[in-house]
Design an enzyme around this catalytic site. Structure first.
Site, PDB file in Angstrom:
ATOM      1  N   THR A 148      65.810  25.119  33.770  1.00  0.00           N
ATOM      2  CA  THR A 148      66.300  24.108  34.704  1.00  0.00           C
ATOM      3  C   THR A 148      66.931  24.870  35.860  1.00  0.00           C
ATOM      4  OG1 THR A 148      68.446  24.039  33.609  1.00  0.00           O
ATOM      5  CG2 THR A 148      66.834  22.392  32.924  1.00  0.00           C
ATOM      6  N   GLU A 191      50.855  16.329  46.589  1.00  0.00           N
ATOM      7  CA  GLU A 191      50.179  16.718  45.334  1.00  0.00           C
ATOM      8  C   GLU A 191      49.354  17.978  45.565  1.00  0.00           C
ATOM      9  OE1 GLU A 191      47.895  13.437  43.869  1.00  0.00           O
ATOM     10  OE2 GLU A 191      49.626  12.522  42.888  1.00  0.00           O
ATOM     11  N   TYR A 215      54.531  13.088  50.453  1.00  0.00           N
ATOM     12  CA  TYR A 215      53.705  13.348  49.261  1.00  0.00           C
ATOM     13  C   TYR A 215      52.947  14.649  49.431  1.00  0.00           C
ATOM     14  CZ  TYR A 215      53.547  10.316  45.284  1.00  0.00           C
ATOM     15  OH  TYR A 215      53.835   9.738  44.089  1.00  0.00           O
ATOM     16  N   ASP A 272      63.280  29.769  26.989  1.00  0.00           N
ATOM     17  CA  ASP A 272      63.870  28.642  27.711  1.00  0.00           C
ATOM     18  C   ASP A 272      65.292  29.041  28.089  1.00  0.00           C
ATOM     19  OD1 ASP A 272      64.973  26.314  28.627  1.00  0.00           O
ATOM     20  OD2 ASP A 272      64.222  25.050  26.984  1.00  0.00           O
ATOM     21  N   LYS A 280      71.959  24.122  35.926  1.00  0.00           N
ATOM     22  CA  LYS A 280      73.052  24.474  35.015  1.00  0.00           C
ATOM     23  C   LYS A 280      73.776  25.702  35.600  1.00  0.00           C
ATOM     24  CE  LYS A 280      70.656  21.962  31.419  1.00  0.00           C
ATOM     25  NZ  LYS A 280      69.940  21.977  30.125  1.00  0.00           N
ATOM     26  N   ARG A 322      69.112  19.209  40.486  1.00  0.00           N
ATOM     27  CA  ARG A 322      68.415  18.877  39.246  1.00  0.00           C
ATOM     28  C   ARG A 322      66.933  19.143  39.452  1.00  0.00           C
ATOM     29  NH1 ARG A 322      72.509  16.557  36.445  1.00  0.00           N
ATOM     30  NH2 ARG A 322      71.300  16.681  34.557  1.00  0.00           N
TER      31      ARG A 322
HETATM   32  C1  PLP Z   1      68.995  21.168  29.594  1.00  0.00           C
HETATM   33  C2  PLP Z   1      67.893  21.797  28.811  1.00  0.00           C
HETATM   34  C3  PLP Z   1      66.574  21.325  28.878  1.00  0.00           C
HETATM   35  C4  PLP Z   1      66.197  20.019  29.518  1.00  0.00           C
HETATM   36  O1  PLP Z   1      66.509  19.824  30.797  1.00  0.00           O
HETATM   37  P1  PLP Z   1      66.553  18.346  31.423  1.00  0.00           P
HETATM   38  O2  PLP Z   1      66.631  18.657  32.856  1.00  0.00           O
HETATM   39  O3  PLP Z   1      67.763  17.693  30.844  1.00  0.00           O
HETATM   40  O4  PLP Z   1      65.294  17.649  31.036  1.00  0.00           O
HETATM   41  C5  PLP Z   1      65.586  22.020  28.195  1.00  0.00           C
HETATM   42  N1  PLP Z   1      65.880  23.111  27.487  1.00  0.00           N
HETATM   43  C6  PLP Z   1      67.132  23.583  27.384  1.00  0.00           C
HETATM   44  C7  PLP Z   1      67.394  24.793  26.564  1.00  0.00           C
HETATM   45  C8  PLP Z   1      68.178  22.933  28.020  1.00  0.00           C
HETATM   46  O5  PLP Z   1      69.420  23.390  27.879  1.00  0.00           O
END
Ligand code: PLP
Length: 418
Positions: free
Chosen positions: A223, A53, A51, A197, A226, A232
């Site tokens: 994220t 925090e 942990y 994003d 991807k 993740r």
């Molecule tokens: C995949 C994605 C998210 C969310 O990610 P998670 O890990 O699935 O919560 C947010 N914004 C965009 C543009 C995404 O493609």
């Protein structure tokens, strides 16, 4: 996995089955990838026991001698890879990362502007079923019907009318380059915080295959799993001290408790990998592959949203093929070609049974496939979809034949980490 096999053979068998499935399938899901063995190993470590925090040097638990070093390395690598002054590597995933952006800059009821979900935006950009659409006042932009692209004049018009405090650019089904400077100009004009994003395109940005939002967006959310090819997880980045402080407070203690340290370590590993020349070449190959696949599909009469792609992603409307996105995606999956059904802009069908499918090349490129393989995959997609439109028997025949050929291809291109 010898311990797992003896303690819980049922789960061990299922993990093995999933590994086989991933090895045997052509992964064309635009949000997925294969992490390296090194990233996998980092996620499966004793770091999960700790942990911590707080942030490096300012923790609420003792025993942070090692964790502080790991998180600091991850932060430094994120800063250097993306060229930002501040990075927070603690968000549990992309959705909580985006929620932290709201927490940092908005109060409930404030106006947020994002791309509508059916046009390629994300749930967390203010879509109605999401907390971000229920607890804030969402206004949306889309794409033009004739071009399939975002119309920056329309974005500006909506922003001037609605005066959002926060603007999101980026999304989950956008096949074209995001115009960060144009969004930044609009955000400045209305006094909004601009959040880029880049969840889908982070690997392309890191590898120089998509323009960077740095210097334009106030906040960058991504994220790590991807195109960036990490575990993740998620990161929030900023250039100004003021924004960074607000984001850090929002992540902890605003929204989260202890960070997932095994994930933090794996993010650090992925960021090290992403800073290499090989990764740069990978990012450019992802785009070259998407372009080759898009060309093959267009030549075979598929209707590509916006007419093609600039990145890793293709969105296509199957209406001219006489078939819905869902039955097509299901048939393709049975043929070893894994995609997802997706709404297309101005879709006349329902979200759970939409007109399109979404295809991405991040996974197949990680397996070392190139343009030649993309043209073959395009041909297979066409064969399955065309057969399906003709009827069940035709489809069965095509699926069986393509599946055999897919197995031959996947056996020649082993996936990283498996
Ligand atoms: C995949 C994605 C998210 C969310 O990610 P998670 O890990 O699935 O919560 C947010 N914004 C965009 C543009 C995404 O493609």
């Amino acid at each position: 996995m010898s311990s797992l096999s003896s303690v819980d053979p049922q789960i061990a068998e299922l993990v093995k089955a999933e590994e086989r499935r991933q090895a045997d399938t052509v992964k064309l899901i635009a949000s997925e990838n294969y992490v390296s063995k090194a990233v996998l190993e980092a996620t499966g470590t004793v770091l999960t026991n700790k942990y911590s925090e707080g942030y490096p040097g300012k923790r609420y638990y003792e025993g942070q001698q090692v964790i502080d070093q790991i998180e600091t390395i991850a932060i430094d690598r994120a800063k250097s890879l993306f060229g930002v002054n501040h990075a927070n590597v603690q968000p549990y995933s992309g959705s909580p990362a985006n929620l932290a952006v709201y927490m940092a800059f908005l109060s409930p009821g404030d106006t947020v502007m994002g791309m509508g979900l059916p046009f390629g935006g994300h749930l967390t950009h203010g879509w109605s079923v999401s907390a971000t659409g229920k607890w804030f006042n969402p206004v949306r932009y889309g794409v033009r019907k004739d071009t399939g692209r975002v119309d920056m004049d329309e974005v500006r018009e909506i922003a001037l009318r609605e005066r959002p405090k926060l603007i999101f650019c980026g999304g989950t089904a956008i096949p074209r380059t995001i115009d960060f400077p144009a969004f930044a100009e609009i955000a400045r004009e209305v006094g909004a915080v601009l959040a880029a994003d880049i969840a889908h395109i982070a690997g392309l940005v890191a590898g120089g295959a998509h323009p960077s939002p740095v210097g334009h967006a106030d906040v960058i959310s991504t994220t790590t799993h991807k195109t960036l090819r990490g575990p993740r997880g998620a990161m929030l980045m900023a250039t100004s001290d003021e924004h960074a402080t607000a984001l850090n407070k929002a992540v902890f203690p605003g929204l989260q408790g202890g960070p997932h340290n095994h994930t933090t370590a794996a993010i650090a590993v992925a960021l090290k990998e992403a800073a290499t020349e090989e990764f740069k070449a990978y990012a450019h190959q992802v785009v070259a592959n998407a372009r080759a696949l898009a060309e093959e599909l267009a030549a075979r009469g598929f209707d590509l949203v916006s007419g093609g792609t600039d990145n890793h992603l293709i969105l296509m409307d199957l209406t001219p093929k006489g078939i819905g996105g869902k039955p097509a995606a299901q048939a393709l999956d049975r043929a070893g070609l894994e995609t997802n059904y997706n709404t297309v802009p101005f879709d006349t069908r329902k979200p759970f049974d939409p007109s399109g499918i979404r295809i991405g090349t991040a996974g197949v490129t990680s397996r070392g496939m190139g343009e030649g393989e993309m043209r073959q995959i395009g041909a297979w997609i066409d064969q399955v979809v065309t057969a399906l439109a003709k009827g069940e028997d035709e489809a069965e025949h095509a699926i069986t034949r393509v599946l055999g050929e897919v197995r031959e291809l996947t056996s020649r291109f082993p996936a990283p980490g498996l």
